[in-house]
Design a protein around this motif. Sequence first.
Motif, PDB file in Angstrom:
ATOM      1  N   HIS A 118       0.917  -1.055  -0.041  1.00  0.00           N
ATOM      2  CA  HIS A 118       0.043  -0.111  -0.023  1.00  0.00           C
ATOM      3  C   HIS A 118       0.735   1.156   0.029  1.00  0.00           C
ATOM      4  O   HIS A 118       0.944   2.071   0.831  1.00  0.00           O
ATOM      5  N   GLU A 163      -4.129  -0.018  -5.649  1.00  0.00           N
ATOM      6  CA  GLU A 163      -4.390   1.099  -6.512  1.00  0.00           C
ATOM      7  C   GLU A 163      -3.030   1.568  -7.266  1.00  0.00           C
ATOM      8  O   GLU A 163      -2.566   2.684  -7.155  1.00  0.00           O
ATOM      9  N   TRP A 347     -15.127  15.463  -4.266  1.00  0.00           N
ATOM     10  CA  TRP A 347     -15.046  14.276  -4.866  1.00  0.00           C
ATOM     11  C   TRP A 347     -16.613  13.932  -5.062  1.00  0.00           C
ATOM     12  O   TRP A 347     -17.549  14.106  -4.105  1.00  0.00           O
ATOM     13  N   TRP A 420     -13.630   2.595   3.916  1.00  0.00           N
ATOM     14  CA  TRP A 420     -12.569   3.265   4.218  1.00  0.00           C
ATOM     15  C   TRP A 420     -12.875   4.608   5.174  1.00  0.00           C
ATOM     16  O   TRP A 420     -13.689   5.227   4.610  1.00  0.00           O
ATOM     17  N   TRP A 428      -2.863  10.690   2.924  1.00  0.00           N
ATOM     18  CA  TRP A 428      -1.515  10.934   2.272  1.00  0.00           C
ATOM     19  C   TRP A 428      -1.198  12.454   2.104  1.00  0.00           C
ATOM     20  O   TRP A 428      -0.170  12.688   2.489  1.00  0.00           O
ATOM     21  N   TYR A 436     -12.291   9.826   7.826  1.00  0.00           N
ATOM     22  CA  TYR A 436     -13.106   8.638   7.220  1.00  0.00           C
ATOM     23  C   TYR A 436     -13.304   7.687   7.976  1.00  0.00           C
ATOM     24  O   TYR A 436     -14.130   6.793   7.818  1.00  0.00           O
TER      25      TYR A 436
HETATM   26  C1  BGP Z   1      -7.316   5.662  -1.532  1.00  0.00           C
HETATM   27  C2  BGP Z   1      -6.083   5.046  -0.823  1.00  0.00           C
HETATM   28  C3  BGP Z   1      -6.188   5.248   0.604  1.00  0.00           C
HETATM   29  C4  BGP Z   1      -6.877   6.416   1.136  1.00  0.00           C
HETATM   30  C5  BGP Z   1      -8.331   6.866   0.319  1.00  0.00           C
HETATM   31  C6  BGP Z   1      -8.566   8.255   0.661  1.00  0.00           C
HETATM   32  O1  BGP Z   1      -6.841   5.965  -2.803  1.00  0.00           O
HETATM   33  O2  BGP Z   1      -6.049   3.762  -1.235  1.00  0.00           O
HETATM   34  O3  BGP Z   1      -4.999   4.958   1.210  1.00  0.00           O
HETATM   35  O4  BGP Z   1      -6.062   7.539   1.412  1.00  0.00           O
HETATM   36  O5  BGP Z   1      -7.908   6.760  -1.060  1.00  0.00           O
HETATM   37  O6  BGP Z   1      -7.814   9.259   0.013  1.00  0.00           O
HETATM   38  P1  BGP Z   1      -7.612  10.590   0.500  1.00  0.00           P
HETATM   39  O7  BGP Z   1      -6.822  10.617   1.823  1.00  0.00           O
HETATM   40  O8  BGP Z   1      -6.725  11.391  -0.299  1.00  0.00           O
HETATM   41  O9  BGP Z   1      -8.810  11.201   0.707  1.00  0.00           O
END
Ligand code: BGP
Length: 469
Positions: A118, A163, A347, A420, A428, A436
């Motif tokens: 990951h 991903e 989003w 999630w 990140w 989340y």
């Molecule tokens: C996906 C990843 C996760 C997580 C999620 C939410 O792409 O697999 O690790 O980060 O997205 O993303 P973000 O935190 O940018 O909203």
Amino acid sequence: MKFPHDFLFGAASAAYQIEGAWNEDGKGITNWDAFSKIPGKTFEGTNGDVAIDHYHRYPEDIKLMAEMGLESYRFSISWARIIPDGDGAINEKGIQFYNNIIDECLKYGIVPFVTLYHWDLPQALEDKGGWINKDIVNAFARYAEICYKAFGDRVKHWITFNETVVFCTLGYLNGAHPPGYVNDAKKYFQATHHVFVAHARVIQIYKSLKQYGEIGITHVFNPAYGVDEKEENQQAAFHANNYQTFWYYDPILKGEYPTYVIDALREKELTPDWNEEELALLREMAGNNDFIGLNYYQPARVIKIDEPAESIAMDRDKSTGRPGNPSFDSYYRTVMMDDKVYTKWGWEISAEGFMQGLRMIKDRYGDVKLYITENGLGDEDPIIEGEIVDVPRIKYIEEHLRAVKLAIQEGINLKGYYAWSVIDLLSWLNGYKKQYGFIYVDHKNNLERRKKLSFHWYKHIIATRGEEL
Ligand code: BGP
């Protein structure tokens, strides 16, 4: 209808986003440990040095998961904890840590669903070229085999990669993730090819060990739709689906790349450096993939563009999933639409786009087994009189779980749903601001854990097997 008895209600996380302990107990430095410390790369300079300190608090966290009634927990292993420099000596303390996590899950009857990669790559491998260097396939194969042998007696569900489209796009086209290349399409396609070959290799190894579990890959599921019925925008959607979805799913499920993309790459001299042995391995392993994991957050609405687009080197705002970027080949652009609903981070919220996309997958790949390995709402949760009342999250998950139910009723082979994320964690590029989880982490109060409203709601959904949805 209740969800079938073999359907897993789960939730997910990833090592870098929760563990912390970035330099403890022999762990090696990863690409993210290094990249997140480059000024300007992440939101307010946040990094995973401590994250939510799951490395030390996992008993408390897994106990909460059990209290929620979670049936399965998807988490990832940090390669650099197991093999600090990626291809050298094994770090027994790293093995011990994941043994503890797995045993703690099993103590409560929670099924561990493990992701091998990951995104956190040992920096020593990044220094040798990372996913561009063919040697990484051997290094990954060795790492995977070590994990199967250490954990495979108890772990029966494996995901190889998370991903690929995201870490390759952001790593080689947008510069927003490590290794931070901008507009390097040649490297981008090369890296994706090495990931697919590495995936096929570790499937082959897994099957040869006869551990009798299942193994697959997790992809972003980002079905593209034209903004209207105009032919050129329908063509833009076809183009986007070929590059963003079929390029990733076909080599895994069909054992070959989509000809539409291959032809274009040949013309542009972007064909990856591949050899017959690698392509044969992809073909051979295509039928051995047990499932595909889909991470669905939003669809893509696309419009054809004619003029050469500006550089796709993005500001952070645009590299975190908000529509508005041109494709690498300036063929189309993703757009936000007036009649759609969006999260605070731009989003799109569309359970309907999810449903339609699932039908597209069934049309193209038949009855392949599917898990939703991520789905959820990133929000700044409201706190009222001390209670975390994340009603929008409940609404979001409810709508998407309804779509999952409908898909099952339509005969789509869907066997589990992982929200999630199980707990608030490090995003990140968005720090801790974008939440989340079902479990809140109080960064002002010693990372104290608290149950959100959604915790109680999901507990009820699981207990009643979604009957009321
Ligand atoms: C996906 C990843 C996760 C997580 C999620 C939410 O792409 O697999 O690790 O980060 O997205 O993303 P973000 O935190 O940018 O909203």
